[in-house]
Design an enzyme around this catalytic site. Sequence first.
Site, PDB file in Angstrom:
ATOM      1  N   GLY A  18     -30.376 -74.808 112.626  1.00  9.50           N
ATOM      2  CA  GLY A  18     -29.867 -75.981 113.260  1.00  9.50           C
ATOM      3  C   GLY A  18     -29.241 -76.623 113.784  1.00  9.50           C
ATOM      4  N   ASP A  60     -20.548 -69.048 100.900  1.00  3.35           N
ATOM      5  CA  ASP A  60     -20.642 -69.931 100.371  1.00  3.35           C
ATOM      6  C   ASP A  60     -19.845 -71.269 100.244  1.00  3.35           C
ATOM      7  OD1 ASP A  60     -21.445 -72.569  98.795  1.00  3.35           O
ATOM      8  OD2 ASP A  60     -21.984 -71.612  97.293  1.00  3.35           O
ATOM      9  N   VAL A  61     -19.336 -72.170 101.403  1.00  4.88           N
ATOM     10  CA  VAL A  61     -18.467 -73.477 101.815  1.00  4.88           C
ATOM     11  C   VAL A  61     -18.220 -73.668 100.430  1.00  4.88           C
ATOM     12  CG1 VAL A  61     -18.740 -73.227 104.314  1.00  4.88           C
ATOM     13  CG2 VAL A  61     -20.122 -74.623 102.485  1.00  4.88           C
ATOM     14  N   TYR A 154     -26.121 -88.460  99.242  1.00  2.59           N
ATOM     15  CA  TYR A 154     -25.577 -87.263 100.074  1.00  2.59           C
ATOM     16  C   TYR A 154     -24.765 -88.207 100.972  1.00  2.59           C
ATOM     17  CZ  TYR A 154     -27.353 -85.355 104.939  1.00  2.59           C
ATOM     18  OH  TYR A 154     -27.017 -85.045 106.602  1.00  2.59           O
ATOM     19  N   ILE A 187     -32.379 -85.038 113.270  1.00  2.00           N
ATOM     20  CA  ILE A 187     -32.222 -84.434 114.005  1.00  2.00           C
ATOM     21  C   ILE A 187     -33.579 -83.093 113.793  1.00  2.00           C
ATOM     22  CG2 ILE A 187     -31.248 -82.174 115.345  1.00  2.00           C
ATOM     23  CD1 ILE A 187     -30.285 -85.489 115.678  1.00  2.00           C
ATOM     24  N   THR A 189     -34.724 -80.356 112.746  1.00  2.00           N
ATOM     25  CA  THR A 189     -34.007 -79.058 112.277  1.00  2.00           C
ATOM     26  C   THR A 189     -35.039 -78.657 110.606  1.00  2.00           C
ATOM     27  OG1 THR A 189     -32.940 -80.362 110.733  1.00  2.00           O
ATOM     28  CG2 THR A 189     -31.690 -79.934 112.973  1.00  2.00           C
TER      29      THR A 189
END
Length: 250
Positions: A18, A60-61, A154, A187, A189
């Site tokens: 993406g 993994d952030v 979100y 977008i 993706t």
Amino acid sequence: MVDRLKDKVVVITGAGSGIGLAAARRFHVEGARLVLAGRSEAVQVAADELGVRAVGVRADVSRATDVQRIIDLAVSEYGGLDILCNVAGADPRSKMSFEDETDGDFDLMVSVNLRGVFNTMRAAIPFLLARGGGSIVNVASSAALIASPYLSTYSAAKAGVLGLTRTVAVEYASQGIRANTVCPGPIQTPMLDRGRANNPVAADYIKEKIPMGRIGRADEVADAMLYLASDESSYVTGVALPVEGGQTAK
């Protein structure tokens, strides 16, 4: 134009697909030295595709220890850090009303989409300061700028990214660090494809809401990120740049 990022050390999270992958390709053309981070093997595939001046790391952030590994790799591989791009994000489940959102939905959106940005900026800033400054480019969403029914958790997490970014922009402006946010609309993706699978009428709904009448491309977001990362935006900090075909202006 090429070499706008020549020899700049750049960390990009969410770089396996993406927008993150599009940014990696765009920045590489401009001469950047890249550390690509992601949760799957796709990030190593991306690094192998680019070849020279690119390394991949699975991470993994949402985990501070993983984030530190990302930053440490940039320092050990290239000697420092100049630019941080936070693209990694978790997509919401199919659209649902606010009262149907669960604790798990909220925790996932906050841990990846907000805490991930917090973790990476906190780990990166000391190394940006050591270079005399640098640029942070965070990817939020048009959902952070306008009401997005059925995307409450979100939207909340992405709005939090705007708050974090603006605060960092002001706090570190005098020390040479710029921090900005890109706010993409829909977008094309893999994330959007998953959303369409959960909600087949989503594509028509999306197009009705966008004055330009089409879904955006990942490379169009990458171009905006490049502008904010490069010296072309040297007097720009604390902004939230919509890349959404006029969606938020409507």
